[in-house]
Design a protein around this motif. Structure first.
Motif, PDB file in Angstrom:
ATOM      1  N   ILE A 138     -86.533   0.459 -23.719  1.00  0.00           N
ATOM      2  CA  ILE A 138     -85.111   0.240 -23.381  1.00  0.00           C
ATOM      3  C   ILE A 138     -84.474  -0.666 -24.432  1.00  0.00           C
ATOM      4  CG2 ILE A 138     -83.513  -0.703 -21.643  1.00  0.00           C
ATOM      5  CD1 ILE A 138     -84.960   1.625 -20.456  1.00  0.00           C
ATOM      6  N   THR A 139     -83.439  -0.172 -25.089  1.00  0.00           N
ATOM      7  CA  THR A 139     -82.749  -1.026 -26.066  1.00  0.00           C
ATOM      8  C   THR A 139     -81.374  -1.449 -25.563  1.00  0.00           C
ATOM      9  OG1 THR A 139     -82.045   0.986 -27.165  1.00  0.00           O
ATOM     10  CG2 THR A 139     -83.937  -0.176 -28.134  1.00  0.00           C
ATOM     11  N   GLU A 140     -80.821  -0.671 -24.618  1.00  0.00           N
ATOM     12  CA  GLU A 140     -79.515  -1.024 -24.041  1.00  0.00           C
ATOM     13  C   GLU A 140     -79.718  -1.228 -22.543  1.00  0.00           C
ATOM     14  OE1 GLU A 140     -76.537  -1.013 -25.802  1.00  0.00           O
ATOM     15  OE2 GLU A 140     -77.464  -0.349 -27.693  1.00  0.00           O
ATOM     16  N   PRO A 141     -80.267  -2.370 -22.131  1.00  0.00           N
ATOM     17  CA  PRO A 141     -80.597  -2.532 -20.708  1.00  0.00           C
ATOM     18  C   PRO A 141     -79.364  -2.464 -19.812  1.00  0.00           C
ATOM     19  CG  PRO A 141     -81.210  -4.495 -21.983  1.00  0.00           C
ATOM     20  CD  PRO A 141     -80.590  -3.539 -22.933  1.00  0.00           C
ATOM     21  N   THR A 142     -79.579  -1.910 -18.623  1.00  0.00           N
ATOM     22  CA  THR A 142     -78.535  -1.886 -17.607  1.00  0.00           C
ATOM     23  C   THR A 142     -78.913  -2.913 -16.545  1.00  0.00           C
ATOM     24  OG1 THR A 142     -79.741  -0.300 -16.277  1.00  0.00           O
ATOM     25  CG2 THR A 142     -78.219   0.609 -17.920  1.00  0.00           C
ATOM     26  N   GLU A 173     -63.104 -18.022  -8.862  1.00  0.00           N
ATOM     27  CA  GLU A 173     -64.262 -17.738  -8.012  1.00  0.00           C
ATOM     28  C   GLU A 173     -65.266 -16.900  -8.786  1.00  0.00           C
ATOM     29  OE1 GLU A 173     -63.539 -15.833  -4.285  1.00  0.00           O
ATOM     30  OE2 GLU A 173     -62.910 -17.678  -3.313  1.00  0.00           O
ATOM     31  N   ASN A 174     -66.564 -17.108  -8.547  1.00  0.00           N
ATOM     32  CA  ASN A 174     -67.554 -16.213  -9.146  1.00  0.00           C
ATOM     33  C   ASN A 174     -67.810 -15.042  -8.194  1.00  0.00           C
ATOM     34  OD1 ASN A 174     -69.339 -17.165  -7.196  1.00  0.00           O
ATOM     35  ND2 ASN A 174     -70.550 -18.388  -8.615  1.00  0.00           N
ATOM     36  N   ILE A 175     -68.705 -14.139  -8.610  1.00  0.00           N
ATOM     37  CA  ILE A 175     -68.989 -12.913  -7.855  1.00  0.00           C
ATOM     38  C   ILE A 175     -69.471 -13.214  -6.439  1.00  0.00           C
ATOM     39  CG2 ILE A 175     -71.328 -12.738  -8.836  1.00  0.00           C
ATOM     40  CD1 ILE A 175     -69.291  -9.627  -8.282  1.00  0.00           C
ATOM     41  N   GLN A 176     -70.057 -14.400  -6.247  1.00  0.00           N
ATOM     42  CA  GLN A 176     -70.591 -14.769  -4.936  1.00  0.00           C
ATOM     43  C   GLN A 176     -69.516 -15.358  -4.025  1.00  0.00           C
ATOM     44  OE1 GLN A 176     -74.297 -15.426  -5.733  1.00  0.00           O
ATOM     45  NE2 GLN A 176     -74.009 -15.522  -7.928  1.00  0.00           N
ATOM     46  N   ASP A 233     -70.364 -11.571 -13.331  1.00  0.00           N
ATOM     47  CA  ASP A 233     -70.438 -10.509 -12.319  1.00  0.00           C
ATOM     48  C   ASP A 233     -71.515  -9.497 -12.684  1.00  0.00           C
ATOM     49  OD1 ASP A 233     -68.228 -11.879 -11.646  1.00  0.00           O
ATOM     50  OD2 ASP A 233     -66.836 -10.174 -11.637  1.00  0.00           O
ATOM     51  N   ASP A 234     -71.471  -9.053 -13.942  1.00  0.00           N
ATOM     52  CA  ASP A 234     -72.401  -8.025 -14.397  1.00  0.00           C
ATOM     53  C   ASP A 234     -73.362  -8.649 -15.402  1.00  0.00           C
ATOM     54  OD1 ASP A 234     -73.557  -5.558 -14.656  1.00  0.00           O
ATOM     55  OD2 ASP A 234     -71.664  -4.504 -14.997  1.00  0.00           O
ATOM     56  N   ILE A 235     -74.302  -7.872 -15.909  1.00  0.00           N
ATOM     57  CA  ILE A 235     -75.200  -8.420 -16.925  1.00  0.00           C
ATOM     58  C   ILE A 235     -74.402  -8.658 -18.212  1.00  0.00           C
ATOM     59  CG2 ILE A 235     -77.237  -7.312 -15.936  1.00  0.00           C
ATOM     60  CD1 ILE A 235     -77.090  -5.367 -18.403  1.00  0.00           C
ATOM     61  N   TYR A 236     -74.933  -9.493 -19.075  1.00  0.00           N
ATOM     62  CA  TYR A 236     -74.294  -9.797 -20.355  1.00  0.00           C
ATOM     63  C   TYR A 236     -75.091  -9.119 -21.467  1.00  0.00           C
ATOM     64  CZ  TYR A 236     -72.321 -12.438 -24.234  1.00  0.00           C
ATOM     65  OH  TYR A 236     -71.707 -12.785 -25.413  1.00  0.00           O
ATOM     66  N   PRO A 237     -74.583  -7.993 -21.997  1.00  0.00           N
ATOM     67  CA  PRO A 237     -75.318  -7.340 -23.087  1.00  0.00           C
ATOM     68  C   PRO A 237     -75.169  -8.159 -24.363  1.00  0.00           C
ATOM     69  CG  PRO A 237     -73.400  -6.024 -22.385  1.00  0.00           C
ATOM     70  CD  PRO A 237     -73.306  -7.336 -21.685  1.00  0.00           C
ATOM     71  N   ILE A 238     -76.146  -8.111 -25.236  1.00  0.00           N
ATOM     72  CA  ILE A 238     -76.045  -8.822 -26.513  1.00  0.00           C
ATOM     73  C   ILE A 238     -74.966  -8.126 -27.361  1.00  0.00           C
ATOM     74  CG2 ILE A 238     -77.316  -9.403 -28.647  1.00  0.00           C
ATOM     75  CD1 ILE A 238     -78.140 -11.006 -26.068  1.00  0.00           C
ATOM     76  N   PRO A 239     -73.985  -8.879 -27.842  1.00  0.00           N
ATOM     77  CA  PRO A 239     -72.897  -8.252 -28.615  1.00  0.00           C
ATOM     78  C   PRO A 239     -73.423  -7.473 -29.818  1.00  0.00           C
ATOM     79  CG  PRO A 239     -72.372 -10.542 -28.122  1.00  0.00           C
ATOM     80  CD  PRO A 239     -73.792 -10.326 -27.691  1.00  0.00           C
ATOM     81  N   ALA A 240     -72.674  -6.412 -30.183  1.00  0.00           N
ATOM     82  CA  ALA A 240     -73.132  -5.451 -31.198  1.00  0.00           C
ATOM     83  C   ALA A 240     -73.447  -6.091 -32.550  1.00  0.00           C
ATOM     84  CB  ALA A 240     -72.084  -4.354 -31.371  1.00  0.00           C
ATOM     85  N   GLN A 241     -72.773  -7.204 -32.879  1.00  0.00           N
ATOM     86  CA  GLN A 241     -73.010  -7.788 -34.224  1.00  0.00           C
ATOM     87  C   GLN A 241     -74.352  -8.494 -34.358  1.00  0.00           C
ATOM     88  OE1 GLN A 241     -70.712  -9.124 -32.027  1.00  0.00           O
ATOM     89  NE2 GLN A 241     -70.166 -11.218 -32.566  1.00  0.00           N
ATOM     90  N   TYR A 242     -75.067  -8.667 -33.233  1.00  0.00           N
ATOM     91  CA  TYR A 242     -76.363  -9.359 -33.290  1.00  0.00           C
ATOM     92  C   TYR A 242     -77.518  -8.392 -33.072  1.00  0.00           C
ATOM     93  CZ  TYR A 242     -73.374 -13.445 -32.539  1.00  0.00           C
ATOM     94  OH  TYR A 242     -72.411 -14.393 -32.637  1.00  0.00           O
ATOM     95  N   PRO A 243     -78.698  -8.706 -33.670  1.00  0.00           N
ATOM     96  CA  PRO A 243     -79.871  -7.873 -33.375  1.00  0.00           C
ATOM     97  C   PRO A 243     -80.312  -8.070 -31.932  1.00  0.00           C
ATOM     98  CG  PRO A 243     -80.466  -9.771 -34.750  1.00  0.00           C
ATOM     99  CD  PRO A 243     -78.987  -9.806 -34.601  1.00  0.00           C
ATOM    100  N   LYS A 244     -80.951  -7.047 -31.379  1.00  0.00           N
ATOM    101  CA  LYS A 244     -81.428  -7.146 -29.995  1.00  0.00           C
ATOM    102  C   LYS A 244     -82.932  -7.381 -29.996  1.00  0.00           C
ATOM    103  CE  LYS A 244     -78.022  -4.434 -27.569  1.00  0.00           C
ATOM    104  NZ  LYS A 244     -77.332  -3.880 -28.747  1.00  0.00           N
TER     105      LYS A 244
END
Ligand code: AHG
Ligand code: MN
Ligand code: MN
Length: 334
Positions: free
Chosen positions: A141-145, A58-61, A95-106
Motif C-alpha cells: 500500500i503506497t496510498e493508505p486509506t 469542534e473536532n470530529i468527536q 476528521d480523516d487520515i492525513y496523507p503525506i503531501p505529494a511533495q514529500y517521499p512516502k
C-alpha cells in the motif's frame, strides 16, 4: 549535570540489535522526539505566548478544541510529514487520515496520535501529554486509506507518550520493555532516567471518574464499592483514589508506583462504547502497560486484540497493576 544516555543514543543502540534495520525507524522516532520538545516548550510558555484558552471550534468527536489542541496537532504533523518515513497519519484532531503531501517521499510506517491529551487541564496548569502509536503500513500500500489504519494494537511496533509535567518526560516501548527519559532543558536532550519501568502487580490505589458512577455496569460498581468499604469490607484493606483527568498522567503514575485506571463501559451515551479512543489512546497505552508487566483490558477482551472499525472509535479501558485488573476482569465473567 547528568552525563547519561540520550534518547537518540538509546534508539540507535536498540536499532543495532535488529538485524537488517535500515535506520528509517530510528529517524522517525527522532522526528517524534523533536515534535515533543517543541510541544513541551509551547505548553511551558503558556500564557506568555497567548496559546491558552479555547479555539471556538469542534473536532470530529464533538469536543470543543483548545488553541493548543490545534497548534500541537500542526507541530506534530509538520515534524513528521517531510522525512519520508510515514505513509500517512491519523490524529484525534483530524476528521480523516492525513496523507503525506505529494511533495514529500512516502515511507513504510503509519502513525496515530493524540497531540495533546488531557487538554481540559491545560488552562489550569495541570499535566498534559502527547500519545503516539506506530504500525507498519500494510504490504503493497503506497496510498493508505482510512481502512488501512484499522490494524489491531498487537501489531504496533512502537508506542510512547510525552508527559508535560513538573519535568517533561518521554516514555517509550518498541516491544522490548519500557524506558523513561527526562528532558534536560539546558542541553535540549531527553536523558534515560527510568530504565526498565515495571508496574507492581499489587496496588491499593484506584483511578476512575466517580461522577459517572450511576452509569457503570455491575462489575465496576462491585469493584469500586468493595474498595470504598476499605478495612471493614471484603477486601480488608483501605484504598486510595486519584483522578487527574489526563490519561498520560494517570498511566505515568501507574508505571511509577502501581494502580488501576478505569474509563469503563457505561450507559451514559449508548452510542459510545467508552470515552477513550482506541487507536491513539487505548492501544498505545496498552502496549506500554503490558510491556511494563501490567494488564490492559475492556473487561471483556484484551484491548490490543480489539479489531478496530474506525480511526476514532472509542473503547472501554481498564489498565494497570496485574492482580487488580485481573480481579475486575473476573467480576465481568461472573
Ligand atoms: P483529550 O483531552 O485528548 O480529549 O482526552 C481526555 C481524556 C483522558 O486523558 C482523560 O483520562 C479523560 O479524558 C478525562 O475524562 P473526564 O473529563 O470524564 O474526567
Ligand atoms: Mn486524549
Ligand atoms: Mn487530545
Amino acid at each position: 549535570m547528568h552525563n547519561g544516555v540520550s534518547v537518540t543514543q538509546f534508539i540507535i543502540e536498540e536499532q543495532r540489535r535488529l538485524p537488517g534495520a535500515t535506520g528509517d525507524f530510528t529517524s522517525l522516532l527522532n522526528d517524534v522526539v523533536s515534535a515533543c520538545k517543541v510541544i513541551a516548550n509551547l505548553v511551558n510558555k503558556g500564557s506568555l505566548i497567548g496559546v491558552l484558552g479555547t479555539a471556538e471550534t469542534e473536532n470530529i468527536q464533538g469536543e470543543t478544541q483548545k488553541k493548543l489542541d490545534i497548534i500541537t496537532n500542526e507541530v506534530f504533523i509538520k515534524s513528521n510529514e517531510w522525512a519520508g518515513h510515514l505513509a500517512a497519519m491519523a490524529s484525534e484532531e483530524e476528521d480523516d487520515i492525513y496523507p503525506i503531501p505529494a511533495q514529500y517521499p512516502k515511507g513504510k510506517y503509519l502513525m496515530s496520535f493524540d497531540p495533546l491529551d488531557g487538554s481540559s487541564n491545560i488552562d489550569v496548569n495541570i499535566s498534559v501529554g502527547t500519545i503516539f502509536s506506530i504500525t507498519k503500513c500494510p504490504e503493497g500500500i503506497t496510498e493508505p486509506t482510512r481502512e488501512d489504519f484499522l490494524i489491531p494494537g498487537t501489531e504496533q511496533i512502537c508506542a510512547g507518550y510525552a508527559l508535560y509535567g513538573p519535568s517533561t518526560m518521554l516514555v517509550l516501548t518498541t516491544g522490548n520493555g519500557v524506558n523513561g527519559f527526562t528532558l534536560d532543558r539546558d542541553i535540549g536532550e531527553f536523558i534515560l532516567t527510568h530504565p526498565n519501568m515495571t508496574i507492581p502487580a499489587d496496588t491499593r490505589e484506584f483511578s476512575i471518574n466517580t461522577s459517572n458512577q450511576r452509569f457503570w455496569e455491575a462489575p465496576v460498581q462491585r469493584y469500586i464499592d468493595e474498595c470504598l468499604q476499605g478495612k471493614e469490607g471484603p477486601r480488608g484493606e483501605d484504598f486510595n483514589m486519584r483522578w487527574v483527568a489526563s490519561m498520560v498522567a494517570e498511566v505515568h503514575r501507574i508505571l511509577t508506583r502501581g494502580g488501576i485506571f478505569m474509563y469503563p463501559k457505561d450507559n451514559k451515551d449508548p452510542s459510545k462504547a467508552g470515552k477513550l479512543r482506541l487507536m491513539y489512546e487505548a492501544n498505545p497505552m496498552s502496549m506500554i502497560v503490558e510491556q511494563a508487566g501490567g494488564v490492559s483490558h475492556t473487561g471483556y477482551e484484551r484491548i490490543m486484540e480489539v479489531q478496530p472499525n474506525d480511526i476514532h472509535q472509542r473503547v472501554p479501558v481498564i489498565l494497570g497493576s496485574k492482580n487488580e485488573v485481573e480481579r475486575l476482569i473476573s467480576y465481568h465473567k461472573n
